[in-house]
Scaffold this motif. Structure first.
Motif, short mmCIF file in Angstrom:
data_model
loop_
_atom_site.label_atom_id
_atom_site.label_comp_id
_atom_site.label_asym_id
_atom_site.label_seq_id
_atom_site.Cartn_x
_atom_site.Cartn_y
_atom_site.Cartn_z
N GLY A 2 1.83 29.64 3.07
CA GLY A 2 1.75 28.31 3.66
C GLY A 2 2.77 27.97 4.72
N TYR A 3 3.58 28.94 5.12
CA TYR A 3 4.58 28.69 6.15
C TYR A 3 4.00 28.93 7.54
N GLU A 4 4.55 28.23 8.51
CA GLU A 4 4.22 28.47 9.92
C GLU A 4 5.21 29.53 10.40
N VAL A 5 4.71 30.69 10.79
CA VAL A 5 5.57 31.82 11.09
C VAL A 5 5.45 32.23 12.56
N GLU B 45 5.24 42.31 10.94
CA GLU B 45 3.88 41.86 10.65
C GLU B 45 3.68 41.62 9.15
N LEU B 46 4.24 42.48 8.32
CA LEU B 46 4.14 42.32 6.87
C LEU B 46 4.78 41.00 6.43
N LEU B 47 5.98 40.72 6.93
CA LEU B 47 6.64 39.45 6.60
C LEU B 47 5.84 38.26 7.11
N ARG B 48 5.29 38.38 8.32
CA ARG B 48 4.48 37.29 8.88
C ARG B 48 3.28 37.00 7.99
N LYS C 292 0.85 -1.19 0.00
CA LYS C 292 0.00 0.00 0.00
C LYS C 292 0.88 1.23 0.00
N PRO C 293 0.55 2.22 -0.82
CA PRO C 293 1.36 3.45 -0.80
C PRO C 293 1.21 4.16 0.53
N ARG C 294 2.30 4.68 1.03
CA ARG C 294 2.27 5.41 2.29
C ARG C 294 1.84 6.84 2.03
N ARG C 295 1.00 7.34 2.90
CA ARG C 295 0.60 8.73 2.80
C ARG C 295 1.55 9.55 3.66
N ILE C 296 2.21 10.48 3.06
CA ILE C 296 3.16 11.32 3.77
C ILE C 296 2.48 12.65 4.08
N GLU C 297 2.44 12.96 5.34
CA GLU C 297 1.85 14.23 5.77
C GLU C 297 2.86 15.34 5.47
N SER C 298 2.42 16.36 4.78
CA SER C 298 3.32 17.48 4.52
C SER C 298 3.22 18.47 5.68
N MET C 299 4.34 18.87 6.15
CA MET C 299 4.39 19.83 7.23
C MET C 299 4.95 21.13 6.69
N ALA C 300 4.33 22.22 7.08
CA ALA C 300 4.81 23.52 6.64
C ALA C 300 6.14 23.83 7.33
N ALA C 301 7.05 24.40 6.59
CA ALA C 301 8.32 24.82 7.17
C ALA C 301 8.06 25.94 8.18
N ARG C 302 8.80 25.91 9.28
CA ARG C 302 8.65 26.92 10.33
C ARG C 302 9.70 27.99 10.16
N ILE C 303 9.23 29.23 10.10
CA ILE C 303 10.12 30.38 9.91
C ILE C 303 9.99 31.33 11.08
N LEU C 304 11.13 31.77 11.59
CA LEU C 304 11.16 32.77 12.66
C LEU C 304 11.62 34.09 12.05
N VAL C 305 10.79 35.12 12.18
CA VAL C 305 11.10 36.46 11.69
C VAL C 305 11.51 37.32 12.89
N VAL C 306 12.72 37.87 12.85
CA VAL C 306 13.24 38.68 13.95
C VAL C 306 13.49 40.09 13.45
N ASP C 307 12.71 41.04 13.95
CA ASP C 307 12.87 42.44 13.53
C ASP C 307 12.24 43.33 14.58
N ASP C 308 12.89 44.46 14.88
CA ASP C 308 12.34 45.39 15.88
C ASP C 308 11.29 46.32 15.28
N ASP C 309 11.14 46.35 13.98
CA ASP C 309 10.13 47.17 13.31
C ASP C 309 8.82 46.38 13.26
N ASP C 310 7.83 46.82 14.05
CA ASP C 310 6.55 46.10 14.14
C ASP C 310 5.87 45.91 12.80
N SER C 311 5.83 46.96 11.99
CA SER C 311 5.11 46.87 10.72
C SER C 311 5.81 45.92 9.74
N LEU C 312 7.11 45.96 9.68
CA LEU C 312 7.85 45.06 8.79
C LEU C 312 7.71 43.61 9.26
#
Length: 90
Positions: free
Chosen positions: A42-45, A32-35, A10-30
């Motif tokens: 589709g990324y987990e941010v 949030e825009l990147l997030r 039987k073919p195995r079903r592989i669950e796709s997981m979104a890559a996790r990205i950490l955005v580090v910036d002291d500018d709130d608007s930037l």
């Protein structure tokens, strides 16, 4: 050609997981825009406002990718990345 009496695997079903990205910036608007853009792609941010809070997040749950600003209060981007590289547990 299969031999009689053998079953096809039987073919195995592989669950796709979104890559996790950490955005580090002291500018709130930037930050949030990147997030928003990365999450809509589709990324987990997760976000952090400086290198110190980002370091805590990395230790708690290491991301797949870190996008970091250079000029930040308390700890700049270069110091943050150097601290990560110096930690043998990561």
């Amino acid at each position: 050609m299969r031999r009689p009496g053998t079953r096809r695997a039987k073919p195995r079903r592989i669950e796709s997981m979104a890559a996790r990205i950490l955005v580090v910036d002291d500018d709130d608007s930037l930050r949030e825009l990147l997030r928003m853009h990365l999450a809509s792609a589709g990324y987990e941010v997760s976000t952090a406002a400086d290198g110190i809070s980002a370091g805590y997040q990395v230790l708690k749950s290491p991301p797949d990718l870190i996008l970091s600003d250079v000029n930040m209060p308390h700890m700049d981007g270069f110091e943050f990345i150097a601290a990560l590289k110096a930690d043998a547990t990561l």
